[in-house]
Design an enzyme around this catalytic site. Structure first.
Site, mmCIF file in Angstrom:
data_model
loop_
_atom_site.group_PDB
_atom_site.id
_atom_site.type_symbol
_atom_site.label_atom_id
_atom_site.label_comp_id
_atom_site.label_asym_id
_atom_site.label_seq_id
_atom_site.Cartn_x
_atom_site.Cartn_y
_atom_site.Cartn_z
ATOM 1 N N CYS A 126 -0.782 7.627 -4.061
ATOM 2 C CA CYS A 126 0.493 7.727 -3.336
ATOM 3 C C CYS A 126 0.658 9.160 -2.801
ATOM 4 O O CYS A 126 -0.221 9.675 -2.127
ATOM 5 C CB CYS A 126 1.632 7.286 -4.251
ATOM 6 N N ASP A 184 -0.172 -2.494 2.517
ATOM 7 C CA ASP A 184 0.685 -1.366 2.120
ATOM 8 C C ASP A 184 1.619 -1.008 3.269
ATOM 9 O O ASP A 184 1.166 -0.498 4.301
ATOM 10 C CB ASP A 184 -0.194 -0.169 1.759
ATOM 11 N N HIS A 215 0.600 -1.495 -1.902
ATOM 12 C CA HIS A 215 0.777 -0.127 -2.370
ATOM 13 C C HIS A 215 0.807 -0.119 -3.896
ATOM 14 O O HIS A 215 1.315 -1.036 -4.525
ATOM 15 C CB HIS A 215 2.089 0.447 -1.812
#
Length: 244
Positions: A126, A184, A215
């Site tokens: 991330c 994502d 994600h």
């Protein structure tokens, strides 16, 4: 390989930074190191387990509290709306230049360890994927595994005295491993295409993987976790860092 972990505090240009170090139990050998960057929630249990997994492959894994200037030492945010809101606020508040000085402090610390062999990689998920990419701007970093790196394509993070990360791609000498989830929403197809084009034009040494995942598919809590893909990522990351 058995591992151990310990907490330590490093002095940085922007204050004290608490880190957790995971390492092989045998300290009589010398190992390569990985700077491992968390999500916006800091050092949660899933992040610690991922770091432990990499340490068990024969690496010193140093995990910083990425927003140490903005929180009390030991702060871990929950995987809920309140935690997400706080983590995102911290992400927008910390300038990129401060991550650079954090990296310098971690690299300096590693140089003083007798069990460090001089090779350093970076890895993150991330926002941590973005920070692993940014760490590769430092020539002391030999390789970087960047997992669904947010805010890289958008050039929207606070820069301070630095430049936006993607604008510096031509400075990277490290080998890059870029991994993305096709489902994502945080890094859409056009964003991924932009990053690929920039890396290609910059002449970077990189491999590129887009997988059928959402994600945070590496996070071993929650419905988005994909264990099979996570195992594949660990294998790819281990091979990357063994080539350093």
């Amino acid at each position: 390989m058995q591992i151990t972990s310990e907490w330590l505090t490093l002095d940085t240009a922007t204050g004290s930074m608490r880190c957790q170090l995971f390492r092989p139990h045998n300290s009589n050998k010398r190992y390569p190191a990985i700077l491992f960057y968390s999500e916006i929630f800091q050092i949660t249990a899933p992040i610690a387990r991922t770091a432990a997994m990499m340490a068990g492959q024969g690496f010193l894994v140093l995990v910083p509290e990425v927003f140490h200037e903005l929180n009390a030492a030991g702060t871990v945010l929950a995987y809920d709306d309140a935690g997400k809101d706080k983590g995102n606020a911290d992400k927008w508040a910390k300038p990129l230049s401060s991550y650079d000085s954090d990296n310098a402090a971690m690299l300096s610390y590693l140089q003083k360890r007798s069990d460090f062999n001089g090779k350093t990689g970076a890895m993150g998920v991330c926002i941590g994927g973005h920070l692993a990419f940014r760490a590769a701007l430092n020539p002391a970093v030999n390789a970087a595994c960047c997992l669904y790196a947010t805010d890289l394509h958008s050039n929207t993070l606070l820069i301070g005295s630095a430049k936006q990360t993607l604008d510096c791609a031509s400075e990277i000498q490290a080998e890059l491993l870029m991994i993305w989830g096709k489902q994502d929403p945080h890094i859409p197809a056009e964003g991924r295409a932009k990053i690929y084009q920039v890396l290609t034009q910059a002449g970077c040494n990189f491999s590129w993987h887009e997988v059928n995942a959402q994600h945070a598919f590496m996070r071993d809590e929650g419905e988005r976790y994909d264990p099979a893909l996570a195992l594949w990522v660990y294998q790819q990351a281990r091979e990357l860092f063994q080539r350093m």
